[in-house]
Design a protein around this motif. Sequence first.
Motif, short mmCIF file in Angstrom:
data_model
loop_
_atom_site.label_atom_id
_atom_site.label_comp_id
_atom_site.label_asym_id
_atom_site.label_seq_id
_atom_site.Cartn_x
_atom_site.Cartn_y
_atom_site.Cartn_z
N PRO A 45 -57.73 -25.43 42.17
CA PRO A 45 -58.13 -26.05 43.51
C PRO A 45 -59.24 -26.99 43.16
O PRO A 45 -60.23 -26.93 42.55
N ALA A 46 -59.06 -28.25 43.93
CA ALA A 46 -59.93 -29.19 43.59
C ALA A 46 -61.33 -29.18 43.89
O ALA A 46 -62.37 -29.56 43.42
N ASP A 47 -61.51 -28.19 45.03
CA ASP A 47 -63.14 -27.77 45.09
C ASP A 47 -63.70 -27.03 43.88
O ASP A 47 -64.84 -26.97 44.11
N ARG A 48 -63.12 -26.89 42.89
CA ARG A 48 -63.81 -25.90 41.83
C ARG A 48 -63.94 -27.06 40.66
O ARG A 48 -64.38 -26.93 39.43
N ALA A 49 -63.19 -28.17 40.89
CA ALA A 49 -62.99 -29.15 39.66
C ALA A 49 -64.39 -29.63 39.12
O ALA A 49 -64.74 -29.62 37.76
N VAL A 50 -65.48 -29.93 39.97
CA VAL A 50 -66.70 -30.58 39.40
C VAL A 50 -67.49 -29.28 38.70
O VAL A 50 -68.08 -29.71 37.62
N GLN A 51 -67.47 -28.18 39.14
CA GLN A 51 -67.91 -27.09 38.66
C GLN A 51 -67.29 -26.74 37.26
O GLN A 51 -68.16 -26.43 36.19
N VAL A 52 -66.00 -26.78 37.08
CA VAL A 52 -65.29 -26.62 35.81
C VAL A 52 -65.88 -27.52 34.83
O VAL A 52 -66.13 -27.42 33.69
N ARG A 53 -65.77 -28.87 35.22
CA ARG A 53 -66.10 -29.97 34.11
C ARG A 53 -67.61 -29.74 33.88
O ARG A 53 -67.88 -29.97 32.77
N PRO A 64 -59.46 -34.02 29.28
CA PRO A 64 -59.02 -34.94 30.26
C PRO A 64 -58.59 -33.88 31.59
O PRO A 64 -57.97 -32.61 31.28
N ALA A 65 -58.66 -34.46 32.63
CA ALA A 65 -58.21 -33.65 33.97
C ALA A 65 -57.69 -34.89 34.92
O ALA A 65 -58.29 -35.87 35.08
N LEU A 66 -56.75 -34.44 35.87
CA LEU A 66 -56.24 -35.25 36.74
C LEU A 66 -56.54 -34.58 38.02
O LEU A 66 -56.73 -33.42 38.16
N LEU A 67 -56.76 -35.72 39.04
CA LEU A 67 -56.63 -35.26 40.44
C LEU A 67 -55.42 -35.57 40.92
O LEU A 67 -54.99 -36.31 40.86
N VAL A 68 -54.73 -34.64 41.62
CA VAL A 68 -53.64 -34.56 42.07
C VAL A 68 -53.37 -34.30 43.57
O VAL A 68 -54.11 -32.98 43.99
N SER A 132 -59.51 -26.03 23.47
CA SER A 132 -58.54 -24.82 23.46
C SER A 132 -58.49 -24.17 25.01
O SER A 132 -59.28 -24.54 25.89
N ALA A 133 -57.29 -23.69 25.35
CA ALA A 133 -57.06 -23.37 26.48
C ALA A 133 -57.97 -21.97 26.72
O ALA A 133 -58.50 -21.84 27.98
N SER A 134 -58.34 -21.43 25.87
CA SER A 134 -59.51 -20.33 26.30
C SER A 134 -60.66 -20.75 26.71
O SER A 134 -61.45 -20.14 27.49
N THR A 135 -61.25 -21.81 26.06
CA THR A 135 -62.36 -22.56 26.50
C THR A 135 -62.36 -23.01 27.83
O THR A 135 -63.15 -22.94 28.63
N VAL A 136 -61.29 -23.55 28.21
CA VAL A 136 -61.00 -24.32 29.73
C VAL A 136 -61.01 -23.01 30.62
O VAL A 136 -61.60 -23.11 31.64
N LEU A 137 -60.06 -22.02 30.39
CA LEU A 137 -59.97 -20.98 31.04
C LEU A 137 -61.24 -20.36 31.33
O LEU A 137 -61.77 -19.78 32.45
N ALA A 138 -62.26 -20.06 30.31
CA ALA A 138 -63.62 -19.56 30.43
C ALA A 138 -64.24 -20.56 31.40
O ALA A 138 -65.17 -19.87 32.34
N ALA A 139 -64.30 -21.80 31.46
CA ALA A 139 -65.10 -22.66 32.42
C ALA A 139 -64.50 -22.53 33.77
O ALA A 139 -65.22 -22.47 34.75
N ILE A 140 -63.28 -22.30 33.89
CA ILE A 140 -62.37 -22.09 35.14
C ILE A 140 -63.05 -20.47 35.61
O ILE A 140 -63.38 -20.67 36.94
#
Length: 160
Positions: A45-53, A64-68, A132-140
């Motif tokens: 969800p876009a409302d979490r995008a800034v926190q994840v980044r 890299p991340a896209l807004l859709v 890595s996918a695990s790093t991105v998942l941990a941030a999410i």
Amino acid sequence: MTRMSPYAADSAAAWYRDHMAWPACVTGNAVVLPLGRGLVAFDVPADRAVQVRDRMEHNGFSTPALLVGARGPRAVFLAETDEVVLGQFQMPGDVRFLTVPSTVELPLPNARATRGTAWFCPPDPRRRWLLSASTVLAAIDAATPPPMRTRQRQDHRQAA
């Protein structure tokens, strides 16, 4: 909706292949990135995008991340496949794990928006690698409200 010319789409796909080493291709008038062969993505969800980044950048990294906006505002974070993230069952609430046979539509390089897709964290040819996918998942997961976090991670925290 802006239509991309076939020439612009071909040029954009070539840029992604040459500068980012991504297997981008043209489908119709769109530039798409097929997932699989080392590439996955997380639809958040876009409302979490800034926190994840911010969580990734706090450790000096980004991906890299896209807004859709096709099905409501979403952010799609690209990642490199690893053996830790196995599938959808590991995702926090309202997060989708994308892998083969999914594709991600890419905007023109250095463009603000193309066909409802824009770069939130643009790719940088000087930093071609993906996290890595695990790093991105941990941030999410860290950016997700506790009741919606993955069950596996909640169980691990309680045991610690």
